[in-house]
Design a protein around this motif. Sequence first.
Motif, PDB file in Angstrom:
ATOM      1  N   PRO A 223       0.837  -1.208   0.000  1.00 24.69           N
ATOM      2  CA  PRO A 223       0.000   0.000   0.000  1.00 24.69           C
ATOM      3  C   PRO A 223       0.867   1.252   0.000  1.00 24.69           C
ATOM      4  CG  PRO A 223      -0.750  -1.568   1.653  1.00 24.69           C
ATOM      5  CD  PRO A 223       0.569  -2.081   1.166  1.00 24.69           C
ATOM      6  N   TYR A 224       0.346   2.317  -0.593  1.00 23.92           N
ATOM      7  CA  TYR A 224       1.134   3.544  -0.666  1.00 23.92           C
ATOM      8  C   TYR A 224       1.317   4.148   0.723  1.00 23.92           C
ATOM      9  CZ  TYR A 224       3.095   7.978  -1.843  1.00 23.92           C
ATOM     10  OH  TYR A 224       3.951   9.052  -1.905  1.00 23.92           O
ATOM     11  N   ARG A 225       2.496   4.676   0.966  1.00 30.36           N
ATOM     12  CA  ARG A 225       2.798   5.477   2.153  1.00 30.36           C
ATOM     13  C   ARG A 225       3.892   6.451   1.765  1.00 30.36           C
ATOM     14  NH1 ARG A 225       4.861   1.958   6.928  1.00 30.36           N
ATOM     15  NH2 ARG A 225       3.368   0.417   6.142  1.00 30.36           N
ATOM     16  N   ASP A 226       3.989   7.531   2.514  1.00 29.25           N
ATOM     17  CA  ASP A 226       5.022   8.519   2.228  1.00 29.25           C
ATOM     18  C   ASP A 226       6.407   7.957   2.495  1.00 29.25           C
ATOM     19  OD1 ASP A 226       3.229  10.497   1.456  1.00 29.25           O
ATOM     20  OD2 ASP A 226       3.004  11.274   3.505  1.00 29.25           O
ATOM     21  N   PHE A 227       7.365   8.444   1.739  1.00 31.70           N
ATOM     22  CA  PHE A 227       8.745   8.030   1.945  1.00 31.70           C
ATOM     23  C   PHE A 227       9.224   8.449   3.324  1.00 31.70           C
ATOM     24  CE2 PHE A 227      13.215   9.309   2.059  1.00 31.70           C
ATOM     25  CZ  PHE A 227      13.832   8.108   1.735  1.00 31.70           C
ATOM     26  N   ASN A 228       9.993   7.553   3.943  1.00 29.86           N
ATOM     27  CA  ASN A 228      10.676   7.864   5.199  1.00 29.86           C
ATOM     28  C   ASN A 228      11.979   7.085   5.212  1.00 29.86           C
ATOM     29  OD1 ASN A 228      11.434   7.767   8.132  1.00 29.86           O
ATOM     30  ND2 ASN A 228       9.537   8.961   8.315  1.00 29.86           N
ATOM     31  N   PRO A 229      13.096   7.718   5.549  1.00 27.96           N
ATOM     32  CA  PRO A 229      14.382   7.010   5.518  1.00 27.96           C
ATOM     33  C   PRO A 229      14.462   5.855   6.508  1.00 27.96           C
ATOM     34  CG  PRO A 229      14.615   9.187   6.525  1.00 27.96           C
ATOM     35  CD  PRO A 229      13.243   9.139   5.919  1.00 27.96           C
ATOM     36  N   ILE A 230      13.493   5.752   7.427  1.00 29.86           N
ATOM     37  CA  ILE A 230      13.533   4.669   8.399  1.00 29.86           C
ATOM     38  C   ILE A 230      13.288   3.313   7.755  1.00 29.86           C
ATOM     39  CG2 ILE A 230      11.081   4.613   9.049  1.00 29.86           C
ATOM     40  CD1 ILE A 230      11.981   4.359  11.958  1.00 29.86           C
ATOM     41  N   TYR A 231      12.757   3.291   6.530  1.00 23.49           N
ATOM     42  CA  TYR A 231      12.424   2.025   5.894  1.00 23.49           C
ATOM     43  C   TYR A 231      13.590   1.380   5.147  1.00 23.49           C
ATOM     44  CZ  TYR A 231       7.659   3.687   6.727  1.00 23.49           C
ATOM     45  OH  TYR A 231       6.512   4.171   7.302  1.00 23.49           O
ATOM     46  N   LEU A 232      14.618   2.159   4.800  1.00 21.56           N
ATOM     47  CA  LEU A 232      15.700   1.584   4.022  1.00 21.56           C
ATOM     48  C   LEU A 232      17.071   2.013   4.535  1.00 21.56           C
ATOM     49  CD1 LEU A 232      15.447   3.729   0.771  1.00 21.56           C
ATOM     50  CD2 LEU A 232      13.467   2.643   1.706  1.00 21.56           C
ATOM     51  N   PRO A 233      18.078   1.161   4.157  1.00 20.81           N
ATOM     52  CA  PRO A 233      17.991   0.095   3.179  1.00 20.81           C
ATOM     53  C   PRO A 233      17.505  -1.254   3.720  1.00 20.81           C
ATOM     54  CG  PRO A 233      20.266   0.378   3.835  1.00 20.81           C
ATOM     55  CD  PRO A 233      19.487   1.463   4.517  1.00 20.81           C
ATOM     56  N   ALA A 234      17.784  -1.603   4.968  1.00 15.28           N
ATOM     57  CA  ALA A 234      17.440  -2.953   5.434  1.00 15.28           C
ATOM     58  C   ALA A 234      16.427  -2.950   6.571  1.00 15.28           C
ATOM     59  CB  ALA A 234      18.702  -3.692   5.873  1.00 15.28           C
ATOM     60  N   ILE A 235      16.037  -1.786   7.048  1.00 13.81           N
ATOM     61  CA  ILE A 235      15.136  -1.713   8.201  1.00 13.81           C
ATOM     62  C   ILE A 235      13.710  -2.084   7.811  1.00 13.81           C
ATOM     63  CG2 ILE A 235      14.407  -0.240  10.127  1.00 13.81           C
ATOM     64  CD1 ILE A 235      16.891   1.416   9.713  1.00 13.81           C
ATOM     65  N   TRP A 236      13.454  -2.231   6.516  1.00 16.18           N
ATOM     66  CA  TRP A 236      12.140  -2.675   6.054  1.00 16.18           C
ATOM     67  C   TRP A 236      11.748  -4.017   6.651  1.00 16.18           C
ATOM     68  CZ3 TRP A 236      12.870  -7.321   3.788  1.00 16.18           C
ATOM     69  CH2 TRP A 236      14.106  -7.565   3.183  1.00 16.18           C
ATOM     70  N   ARG A 237      12.703  -4.804   7.106  1.00 15.12           N
ATOM     71  CA  ARG A 237      12.411  -6.143   7.635  1.00 15.12           C
ATOM     72  C   ARG A 237      11.411  -6.102   8.791  1.00 15.12           C
ATOM     73  NH1 ARG A 237      15.275 -10.161   5.628  1.00 15.12           N
ATOM     74  NH2 ARG A 237      17.297  -9.769   4.628  1.00 15.12           N
ATOM     75  N   GLY A 238      11.422  -5.018   9.569  1.00 15.57           N
ATOM     76  CA  GLY A 238      10.556  -4.943  10.737  1.00 15.57           C
ATOM     77  C   GLY A 238       9.157  -4.449  10.459  1.00 15.57           C
ATOM     78  N   TRP A 239       8.865  -4.029   9.220  1.00 12.43           N
ATOM     79  CA  TRP A 239       7.563  -3.461   8.882  1.00 12.43           C
ATOM     80  C   TRP A 239       6.719  -4.494   8.142  1.00 12.43           C
ATOM     81  CZ3 TRP A 239       6.703   0.909  11.345  1.00 12.43           C
ATOM     82  CH2 TRP A 239       7.803   1.639  11.774  1.00 12.43           C
ATOM     83  N   THR A 240       5.481  -4.690   8.598  1.00  8.90           N
ATOM     84  CA  THR A 240       4.656  -5.784   8.097  1.00  8.90           C
ATOM     85  C   THR A 240       4.320  -5.660   6.621  1.00  8.90           C
ATOM     86  OG1 THR A 240       2.644  -4.654   8.848  1.00  8.90           O
ATOM     87  CG2 THR A 240       3.662  -6.231  10.365  1.00  8.90           C
ATOM     88  N   ASP A 241       4.283  -4.461   6.059  1.00 11.01           N
ATOM     89  CA  ASP A 241       3.975  -4.303   4.636  1.00 11.01           C
ATOM     90  C   ASP A 241       5.119  -4.759   3.737  1.00 11.01           C
ATOM     91  OD1 ASP A 241       1.415  -3.381   4.886  1.00 11.01           O
ATOM     92  OD2 ASP A 241       1.908  -1.263   4.584  1.00 11.01           O
ATOM     93  N   PHE A 242       6.336  -4.760   4.259  1.00 10.22           N
ATOM     94  CA  PHE A 242       7.506  -5.021   3.423  1.00 10.22           C
ATOM     95  C   PHE A 242       8.254  -6.293   3.803  1.00 10.22           C
ATOM     96  CE2 PHE A 242       7.519  -0.228   4.119  1.00 10.22           C
ATOM     97  CZ  PHE A 242       6.657   0.021   3.063  1.00 10.22           C
ATOM     98  N   GLY A 243       8.475  -6.477   5.100  1.00  8.33           N
ATOM     99  CA  GLY A 243       9.298  -7.581   5.572  1.00  8.33           C
ATOM    100  C   GLY A 243       8.502  -8.660   6.269  1.00  8.33           C
ATOM    101  N   THR A 244       9.216  -9.626   6.799  1.00 13.51           N
ATOM    102  CA  THR A 244       8.592 -10.737   7.511  1.00 13.51           C
ATOM    103  C   THR A 244       9.214 -10.940   8.896  1.00 13.51           C
ATOM    104  OG1 THR A 244      10.058 -12.177   6.214  1.00 13.51           O
ATOM    105  CG2 THR A 244       7.780 -11.977   5.475  1.00 13.51           C
ATOM    106  N   GLY A 245       9.846  -9.875   9.410  1.00 12.91           N
ATOM    107  CA  GLY A 245      10.349  -9.901  10.766  1.00 12.91           C
ATOM    108  C   GLY A 245      11.455 -10.910  11.000  1.00 12.91           C
ATOM    109  N   SER A 246      11.631 -11.255  12.271  1.00 14.52           N
ATOM    110  CA  SER A 246      12.685 -12.198  12.648  1.00 14.52           C
ATOM    111  C   SER A 246      12.453 -13.580  12.062  1.00 14.52           C
ATOM    112  CB  SER A 246      12.762 -12.298  14.178  1.00 14.52           C
ATOM    113  OG  SER A 246      13.043 -11.041  14.752  1.00 14.52           O
ATOM    114  N   LEU A 247      11.184 -13.999  12.029  1.00 11.96           N
ATOM    115  CA  LEU A 247      10.873 -15.318  11.474  1.00 11.96           C
ATOM    116  C   LEU A 247      11.286 -15.411  10.011  1.00 11.96           C
ATOM    117  CD1 LEU A 247       7.466 -16.471  12.979  1.00 11.96           C
ATOM    118  CD2 LEU A 247       9.420 -17.945  12.476  1.00 11.96           C
ATOM    119  N   GLY A 248      10.915 -14.411   9.217  1.00 15.73           N
ATOM    120  CA  GLY A 248      11.271 -14.443   7.811  1.00 15.73           C
ATOM    121  C   GLY A 248      12.760 -14.365   7.589  1.00 15.73           C
ATOM    122  N   ASP A 249      13.435 -13.586   8.411  1.00 10.58           N
ATOM    123  CA  ASP A 249      14.869 -13.399   8.242  1.00 10.58           C
ATOM    124  C   ASP A 249      15.651 -14.657   8.580  1.00 10.58           C
ATOM    125  OD1 ASP A 249      17.293 -11.865   7.791  1.00 10.58           O
ATOM    126  OD2 ASP A 249      17.548 -11.880   9.968  1.00 10.58           O
TER     127      ASP A 249
END
Length: 476
Positions: A223-249
């Motif tokens: 889903p669309y959301r405004d850009f925020n530097p907190i999402y990249l480059p690898a911090i996206w892992r913790g956000w449910t729209d982009f990553g799959t958390g510790s389990l996915g990692d």
Amino acid sequence: MNNNNSRRSFIKNTALTAAGFYIVPRHVLGRGFVAPSDKLNIAGIGAGGKAEVNLPYAWNNGAENIAALCDVDDRMAVKARAKWPNAPYYKDYRTLLDKEHKNIDAVIITTPDHMHAPIALAAMQLGKHVYCEKPLTHDIYEARVLTKAAAKYKIVTQMGNQGSSGDDTRKVETWIQQGVIGDVHTVHVWTNRPTWPQGIPTPTGKFDIPKEVDWDLWLGTAPYRDFNPIYLPAIWRGWTDFGTGSLGDMGCHFIDVPYRALNLGYPVAVSCSVGSVFSGFFKEEVYTDSYPPSSVTYIKFPARKTMGPVELVWYDGGIKPRRPDELMPVEQMGEWDGGIIFEGTKGKLMAGLFGRNPTLLPTKRMKETTLPGSKYPFVERGTEGHQTQWVNACKKGYGTYTSSSFDKSGPLTETVLMGNLAVKSYNYQEKNSKGEITYPGRKQLLWDGENQRITNFEPANQFVKRQYRGTYNLNI
């Protein structure tokens, strides 16, 4: 290899005439056939991060060819573009596949989790072999689609859980299946992840999008959301729209070992508890946009042939299982980044990431027990690395063994993502007749694996398959 002119020249110069027929190598007769002597032409979709490992290993000092590169963030692609300056570079994977499909044989996908499935499917539909980073997909439904697609389009696949190609994983599988610790009934798996922020609120504020980033392409299916530097480059892992958390990692690394050893298949039930976050005195916060800071997940599997039911317990965020009594006080439990403990009717077995250093408990049993060798022939497991194994299989064609082909890694990914379904259901909110917030998903969820449905809590099924933004789709 797929250049039309070079193919015509090859046929003209090397075909043999016999009884009026031209006998030519099979790789010129259709897609998917590659002569072992040729270089594999590989496209890197996602050129930074883990691609800085995957691409060089596959390239193998020039033994293969990096034929095209793609990344939505030019900053992430700097090293790859410098290393392979002749490879055409794109920001949109769809443009790359459209313009380069005649010049490539395979793709390596190293993007955020939420884009794995549409990219992999698009490549498979063009007959391209696929190496996709773990977890294979963001959603349970996506994993089933890719598993079916790999069989339909008959391409060589590999998920990027490199431990599956290691000897320790196979050693543990052999010991467990030959009954060294008896019938296994419980497995504990833990990790030190997350090593990125989780259990935090959605960021606010307005930020300029860096000129190097195509933010719309980066969001992709999400889903669309405004850009925020907190999402990249690898911090996206913790956000449910982009990553799959510790389990996915880490789940596709750690859980892969018991999943293979115990032939686990689809689970039948899942439940969890998660770490709390407080923003004030007795003011608990529930953040559904971010995975929790810690969790414990209980995944139950039914009996399989000669094996009895198994409960697999996952721990993350610094939580660990109870220390085994068989372990001496001075002996380390697992490794620095996590571990695995199998509990059987005749003892326990402990291992680290990828099944490293498998050890019977108490450890003195390692000297007292005659342990069987790996059931896998050396010629099958090979000596090459995970990426090289995939490259070599691509050259031989569909049906060649790879350690984590999608028929194996797809069901594994579904199981791993069941934990995230439980976490999302745990935080699912409703209001009762009094207007009070309740959490009806905080119970054991019953799973119909064949039909991919939670049977006793309908709201949980929204976490099986998400809606894609825009024109992205998974139409096989």
